[in-house]
Design a protein around this motif. Structure first.
Motif, PDB file in Angstrom:
ATOM      1  N   LEU A  13      -1.461  -6.209  -2.024  1.00  0.00           N
ATOM      2  CA  LEU A  13      -0.190  -6.258  -2.777  1.00  0.00           C
ATOM      3  C   LEU A  13      -0.622  -5.284  -3.958  1.00  0.00           C
ATOM      4  O   LEU A  13       0.101  -4.373  -4.426  1.00  0.00           O
ATOM      5  N   LYS A  14      -1.987  -5.248  -4.673  1.00  0.00           N
ATOM      6  CA  LYS A  14      -2.207  -4.383  -5.576  1.00  0.00           C
ATOM      7  C   LYS A  14      -2.090  -2.711  -5.119  1.00  0.00           C
ATOM      8  O   LYS A  14      -1.613  -2.125  -6.071  1.00  0.00           O
ATOM      9  N   HIS A  15      -2.586  -2.562  -3.896  1.00  0.00           N
ATOM     10  CA  HIS A  15      -2.800  -1.123  -3.655  1.00  0.00           C
ATOM     11  C   HIS A  15      -1.491  -0.605  -2.896  1.00  0.00           C
ATOM     12  O   HIS A  15      -0.953   0.378  -3.065  1.00  0.00           O
ATOM     13  N   GLY A  17       1.779  -2.329  -3.518  1.00  0.00           N
ATOM     14  CA  GLY A  17       2.886  -2.564  -4.770  1.00  0.00           C
ATOM     15  C   GLY A  17       3.773  -3.550  -4.455  1.00  0.00           C
ATOM     16  O   GLY A  17       4.442  -4.125  -5.367  1.00  0.00           O
ATOM     17  N   THR A  18       4.293  -3.691  -3.391  1.00  0.00           N
ATOM     18  CA  THR A  18       5.312  -4.769  -3.021  1.00  0.00           C
ATOM     19  C   THR A  18       5.083  -5.856  -1.957  1.00  0.00           C
ATOM     20  O   THR A  18       4.169  -5.404  -0.826  1.00  0.00           O
ATOM     21  N   LEU A  19       5.574  -6.684  -2.003  1.00  0.00           N
ATOM     22  CA  LEU A  19       5.530  -7.653  -0.759  1.00  0.00           C
ATOM     23  C   LEU A  19       5.833  -7.332   0.594  1.00  0.00           C
ATOM     24  O   LEU A  19       5.394  -7.515   1.531  1.00  0.00           O
ATOM     25  N   ALA A  20       6.966  -6.518   0.398  1.00  0.00           N
ATOM     26  CA  ALA A  20       7.507  -5.911   1.923  1.00  0.00           C
ATOM     27  C   ALA A  20       6.554  -5.018   2.292  1.00  0.00           C
ATOM     28  O   ALA A  20       6.407  -4.689   3.351  1.00  0.00           O
ATOM     29  N   ALA A  21       6.113  -4.018   1.359  1.00  0.00           N
ATOM     30  CA  ALA A  21       5.209  -3.158   1.723  1.00  0.00           C
ATOM     31  C   ALA A  21       3.864  -3.599   2.594  1.00  0.00           C
ATOM     32  O   ALA A  21       3.345  -3.333   3.628  1.00  0.00           O
ATOM     33  N   VAL A  22       3.367  -4.844   1.938  1.00  0.00           N
ATOM     34  CA  VAL A  22       2.239  -5.317   2.705  1.00  0.00           C
ATOM     35  C   VAL A  22       2.665  -5.887   3.932  1.00  0.00           C
ATOM     36  O   VAL A  22       1.932  -5.954   5.004  1.00  0.00           O
ATOM     37  N   ALA A  23       3.823  -6.625   3.975  1.00  0.00           N
ATOM     38  CA  ALA A  23       4.429  -6.987   5.182  1.00  0.00           C
ATOM     39  C   ALA A  23       4.344  -5.991   6.487  1.00  0.00           C
ATOM     40  O   ALA A  23       4.064  -6.359   7.263  1.00  0.00           O
ATOM     41  N   ALA A  24       5.068  -4.833   5.931  1.00  0.00           N
ATOM     42  CA  ALA A  24       5.370  -3.930   6.997  1.00  0.00           C
ATOM     43  C   ALA A  24       3.951  -3.333   7.416  1.00  0.00           C
ATOM     44  O   ALA A  24       3.723  -3.071   8.555  1.00  0.00           O
ATOM     45  N   ALA A  25       2.850  -3.175   6.482  1.00  0.00           N
ATOM     46  CA  ALA A  25       1.719  -2.810   6.806  1.00  0.00           C
ATOM     47  C   ALA A  25       0.835  -3.442   7.732  1.00  0.00           C
ATOM     48  O   ALA A  25       0.298  -2.870   8.901  1.00  0.00           O
ATOM     49  N   LEU A  26       1.115  -4.754   7.586  1.00  0.00           N
ATOM     50  CA  LEU A  26       0.377  -5.728   8.199  1.00  0.00           C
ATOM     51  C   LEU A  26       0.968  -6.612   9.480  1.00  0.00           C
ATOM     52  O   LEU A  26       0.451  -7.348   9.819  1.00  0.00           O
ATOM     53  N   SER A  27       2.325  -6.287   9.708  1.00  0.00           N
ATOM     54  CA  SER A  27       3.102  -6.660  10.622  1.00  0.00           C
ATOM     55  C   SER A  27       3.348  -8.183  10.520  1.00  0.00           C
ATOM     56  O   SER A  27       3.597  -9.122  11.231  1.00  0.00           O
ATOM     57  N   TYR A  28       3.550  -8.507   9.078  1.00  0.00           N
ATOM     58  CA  TYR A  28       3.893 -10.144   9.058  1.00  0.00           C
ATOM     59  C   TYR A  28       5.478 -10.047   8.232  1.00  0.00           C
ATOM     60  O   TYR A  28       6.001  -8.997   8.076  1.00  0.00           O
ATOM     61  N   SER A  29       5.682 -11.004   8.050  1.00  0.00           N
ATOM     62  CA  SER A  29       7.133 -11.264   7.203  1.00  0.00           C
ATOM     63  C   SER A  29       6.948 -11.305   5.853  1.00  0.00           C
ATOM     64  O   SER A  29       5.809 -11.874   5.506  1.00  0.00           O
ATOM     65  N   PRO A  30       7.801 -10.849   5.147  1.00  0.00           N
ATOM     66  CA  PRO A  30       7.573 -10.972   3.316  1.00  0.00           C
ATOM     67  C   PRO A  30       7.331 -12.561   3.157  1.00  0.00           C
ATOM     68  O   PRO A  30       6.580 -12.599   2.428  1.00  0.00           O
ATOM     69  N   SER A  31       8.164 -13.373   3.837  1.00  0.00           N
ATOM     70  CA  SER A  31       8.050 -14.711   3.540  1.00  0.00           C
ATOM     71  C   SER A  31       6.633 -15.390   3.791  1.00  0.00           C
ATOM     72  O   SER A  31       6.081 -16.216   3.101  1.00  0.00           O
ATOM     73  N   SER A  32       6.033 -14.670   5.010  1.00  0.00           N
ATOM     74  CA  SER A  32       4.820 -15.265   5.136  1.00  0.00           C
ATOM     75  C   SER A  32       3.749 -14.726   4.367  1.00  0.00           C
ATOM     76  O   SER A  32       2.818 -15.643   3.870  1.00  0.00           O
ATOM     77  N   ILE A  33       3.827 -13.653   3.802  1.00  0.00           N
ATOM     78  CA  ILE A  33       2.967 -13.184   2.820  1.00  0.00           C
ATOM     79  C   ILE A  33       2.876 -13.692   1.359  1.00  0.00           C
ATOM     80  O   ILE A  33       1.969 -14.344   0.996  1.00  0.00           O
ATOM     81  N   LEU A 134      -5.088   9.494   0.107  1.00  0.00           N
ATOM     82  CA  LEU A 134      -6.271   8.685  -0.855  1.00  0.00           C
ATOM     83  C   LEU A 134      -5.904   7.427  -1.070  1.00  0.00           C
ATOM     84  O   LEU A 134      -6.739   6.352  -0.869  1.00  0.00           O
ATOM     85  N   PRO A 135      -4.594   7.036  -1.541  1.00  0.00           N
ATOM     86  CA  PRO A 135      -4.112   5.830  -1.606  1.00  0.00           C
ATOM     87  C   PRO A 135      -4.222   4.825  -0.417  1.00  0.00           C
ATOM     88  O   PRO A 135      -4.533   3.876  -0.325  1.00  0.00           O
ATOM     89  N   ALA A 136      -3.804   5.471   0.604  1.00  0.00           N
ATOM     90  CA  ALA A 136      -3.739   4.789   1.930  1.00  0.00           C
ATOM     91  C   ALA A 136      -5.329   4.497   2.448  1.00  0.00           C
ATOM     92  O   ALA A 136      -5.489   3.497   3.117  1.00  0.00           O
ATOM     93  N   LEU A 137      -6.320   5.483   1.976  1.00  0.00           N
ATOM     94  CA  LEU A 137      -7.662   4.974   2.424  1.00  0.00           C
ATOM     95  C   LEU A 137      -8.063   3.969   1.567  1.00  0.00           C
ATOM     96  O   LEU A 137      -8.893   2.884   1.930  1.00  0.00           O
ATOM     97  N   LEU A 138      -7.772   3.684   0.402  1.00  0.00           N
ATOM     98  CA  LEU A 138      -7.969   2.376  -0.484  1.00  0.00           C
ATOM     99  C   LEU A 138      -7.475   1.436  -0.025  1.00  0.00           C
ATOM    100  O   LEU A 138      -7.853   0.030   0.236  1.00  0.00           O
ATOM    101  N   ARG A 157     -10.913   9.979  -9.260  1.00  0.00           N
ATOM    102  CA  ARG A 157     -11.781   9.362  -8.344  1.00  0.00           C
ATOM    103  C   ARG A 157     -11.999   7.891  -8.560  1.00  0.00           C
ATOM    104  O   ARG A 157     -12.832   7.704  -9.170  1.00  0.00           O
ATOM    105  N   PRO A 158     -11.341   7.104  -7.997  1.00  0.00           N
ATOM    106  CA  PRO A 158     -11.450   5.690  -8.143  1.00  0.00           C
ATOM    107  C   PRO A 158     -12.916   5.325  -7.599  1.00  0.00           C
ATOM    108  O   PRO A 158     -13.268   5.918  -6.805  1.00  0.00           O
ATOM    109  N   ALA A 159     -13.539   4.247  -8.575  1.00  0.00           N
ATOM    110  CA  ALA A 159     -14.625   3.804  -8.422  1.00  0.00           C
ATOM    111  C   ALA A 159     -14.886   3.081  -6.884  1.00  0.00           C
ATOM    112  O   ALA A 159     -16.117   3.069  -6.509  1.00  0.00           O
ATOM    113  N   GLU A 160     -13.729   2.783  -6.186  1.00  0.00           N
ATOM    114  CA  GLU A 160     -13.718   2.072  -4.876  1.00  0.00           C
ATOM    115  C   GLU A 160     -13.947   3.197  -3.724  1.00  0.00           C
ATOM    116  O   GLU A 160     -14.255   3.060  -2.743  1.00  0.00           O
ATOM    117  N   LEU A 161     -14.040   4.501  -4.153  1.00  0.00           N
ATOM    118  CA  LEU A 161     -14.315   5.607  -3.210  1.00  0.00           C
ATOM    119  C   LEU A 161     -15.443   6.308  -3.459  1.00  0.00           C
ATOM    120  O   LEU A 161     -15.880   6.457  -4.651  1.00  0.00           O
TER     121      LEU A 161
END
Length: 305
Positions: A13-15, A17-33, A134-138, A157-161
């Protein structure tokens, strides 16, 4: 003990931005997330999300939890790398993102080298500009990104990379005039001589466009940009047929003779830097190390820096 799967959802969600984006990326429903994150709040005992209109915002406690989650995931990536290193052959899938010229000039040769050395390693390649890759790598959509920096325009250059230099790629002025035309005295004068000529540049907001615009302004003129495209092959074609002046990297030729007149740029603007970026903790993974070695081998016949 907090549930790692739910912690990863909070991180997503942090990377994304939205519940819908997380759901779409992980093939879940927003309500499940949403339900999973509510359960995480119950486990932690504090609010992790705050409603802001139709969206949600991470609380300070959520940011603390995500920082620890990043550390846990980094250790897990190190564990994955150690396990892979203990095996006698490379297997699995390595997901690569590369911008266009590197994808054309370097990646095919690197793939050939890897196919011969590690036939059981599957490589998945996506063409993507660094500002998207780069955001997609994170967000763990890719395992390695081939990225670039233009002179005077370093990207965050994020510290995570972790980034590793690949090469310097010289940049040159591709002029629409014949190769036997008399040149002005120096690089700045050569640029200024094209002040009234049409230009082709990358789209507004991209690092390449910021660099090119600043270059022309430093030479004393505002470029007449009539053609905009992220496709450098189109830039080359327009310059070849005399429709526009262009700023092209040497990798565009991939060792072939140039088909347009090329002239040097002023000092301080003569090369972009290429890097590979991976998530912290994964740089020692044998597949990543093998791909980086293959890229370096692919560069050697075309590197003119």
């Amino acid at each position: 003990m907090f549930d790692l799967h739910r912690l990863r959802l909070l991180r997503e969600l942090k990377h994304r931005g939205t519940l819908a984006a997380v759901a779409a990326a992980l093939s879940y429903s927003p309500s499940s997330i949403s339900q999973q994150l509510s359960q995480l709040e119950s486990e932690v005992g504090v609010r992790l999300l705050e409603p802001v209109g139709r969206r949600v915002r991470l609380t300070p406690q959520a940011e603390i939890l995500i920082a620890h989650t990043e550390a846990v995931l980094e250790r897990l990536e190190q564990a994955e790398a150690d396990i892979a290193a203990s095996l006698t052959d490379l297997t699995g899938t390595l997901r690569i993102a590369s911008f266009q010229t590197a994808a054309l000039a370097l990646v095919p040769t690197a793939l050939t080298l890897l196919r011969d050395a590690h036939p059981n390693l599957r490589i998945h390649v996506t063409q993507a500009e660094p500002m998207d890759a780069l955001p997609a790598l994170l967000a763990r959509d890719f395992d390695l990104v081939i990225t670039e920096e233009y002179p005077g325009d370093p990207h965050p250059r994020p510290a995570e990379l972790e980034q590793q230099p690949l090469c310097d790629d010289p940049l040159r002025l591709a002029t629409p005039s014949p190769t036997d035309a008399a040149d002005p005295a120096g690089p700045t004068e050569q640029l200024r001589a094209l002040a009234d000529h049409p230009w082709v540049m990358e789209p507004q907001g991209t690092p390449a466009r910021r660099w090119a615009t600043a270059l022309c302004r430093t030479a004393g003129f505002e470029p007449d940009v009539r053609f905009e495209s992220a496709d450098l092959v189109l830039h080359l074609r327009l310059a070849e047929q005399g429709h526009a002046a262009a700023l092209l990297p040497d990798l565009a030729w991939h060792g072939r003779p140039p088909t347009v007149a090329l002239r040097p740029l002023p000092d301080g603007h003569r090369a972009r830097s290429l890097f590979t970026a991976v998530r912290s903790g994964s740089s020692n993974h044998p597949a990543i190390r093998a791909f980086r070695r293959a890229l370096l081998q692919a560069i050697s016949p075309v590197d003119r820096s």
